[in-house]
Design a protein around this motif. Sequence first.
Motif, PDB file in Angstrom:
ATOM      1  N   CYS A  66       0.815  -1.228   0.000  1.00  0.00           N
ATOM      2  CA  CYS A  66       0.000   0.000   0.000  1.00  0.00           C
ATOM      3  C   CYS A  66       0.850   1.281   0.000  1.00  0.00           C
ATOM      4  CB  CYS A  66      -0.921  -0.004   1.227  1.00  0.00           C
ATOM      5  SG  CYS A  66      -1.952   1.459   1.356  1.00  0.00           S
ATOM      6  N   CYS A  99      -4.907   0.094   2.237  1.00  0.00           N
ATOM      7  CA  CYS A  99      -6.086   0.956   2.197  1.00  0.00           C
ATOM      8  C   CYS A  99      -7.174   0.362   1.309  1.00  0.00           C
ATOM      9  CB  CYS A  99      -5.688   2.355   1.699  1.00  0.00           C
ATOM     10  SG  CYS A  99      -5.253   2.425  -0.058  1.00  0.00           S
ATOM     11  N   CYS A 155      -5.669   2.613  -3.182  1.00  0.00           N
ATOM     12  CA  CYS A 155      -4.563   3.287  -3.883  1.00  0.00           C
ATOM     13  C   CYS A 155      -4.135   2.410  -5.073  1.00  0.00           C
ATOM     14  CB  CYS A 155      -3.395   3.550  -2.923  1.00  0.00           C
ATOM     15  SG  CYS A 155      -2.394   2.086  -2.551  1.00  0.00           S
ATOM     16  N   CYS A 176      -2.560  -1.013  -4.004  1.00  0.00           N
ATOM     17  CA  CYS A 176      -3.553  -1.949  -3.444  1.00  0.00           C
ATOM     18  C   CYS A 176      -4.443  -2.491  -4.553  1.00  0.00           C
ATOM     19  CB  CYS A 176      -4.420  -1.257  -2.401  1.00  0.00           C
ATOM     20  SG  CYS A 176      -3.630  -1.061  -0.793  1.00  0.00           S
TER      21      CYS A 176
END
Length: 233
Positions: A197, A212, A215, A218
Amino acid sequence: MTNAALVLFSGGQDSTVCLAWALQRYERVETVGFAYGQRHSAELAQRATLREGLSRLNDRWAEHLGQDHMLELPELGRLSDTALTRDAEIEMTAAGLPSTFVPGRNLLFFTYAAALAYRRGMRTLVGGMCETDYSGYPDCRNETLTALAKAISLGMDADFTLETPLMWIDKAATWAMADELGGAPLVDLIVEDSHTCYLGIRSRRHEWGYGCGHCPACDLRAKGWAKWQAAKS
Ligand code: ZN
């Protein structure tokens, strides 16, 4: 030259798979990480945990795993002024590159790694660069790294090889490679302890690991996981 390799090891998913790949192939494997003022250090913090985890998975890997090195490159962070080193939104820049791009980062990483490897008696460098989902990073391109290997070899008057086992595969195939190398225990280790992340979030757990969840890093990791799971079933 000994059968040895130096792995550029950040603690992310890709470099962890590369480390397992190298431990399978080389008798001595050392790791190098770079601290350059990243906005968060969650990735670097996972490095020791992952090295220990890999050693526990396989006795041969434990035998092959050598020293870890950390190199400080704070100037890189000061020069780059990107989303990774300050609190900026991750977005596409006018040049069509994500604002996470640190210009020329991999050129510097490999050159520093080569200088370290030279002194340590190693001539093979391993990195997790990938052209398939390289987000437009020009320093991840195979052509860039082929040229860099030549420049390093000429400049150090030594025959250096840059190995990039993930260059032509996508994130789903990276999960599959982890499974081939170390089965479910390696996949579990990567899910649990490797960090991807961009925002440094490790409080939210998904089936593909912590982050998260939205992003670009991710997103790529989650999509790769979903594609790999779908292919398996
Ligand atoms: Zn994220």
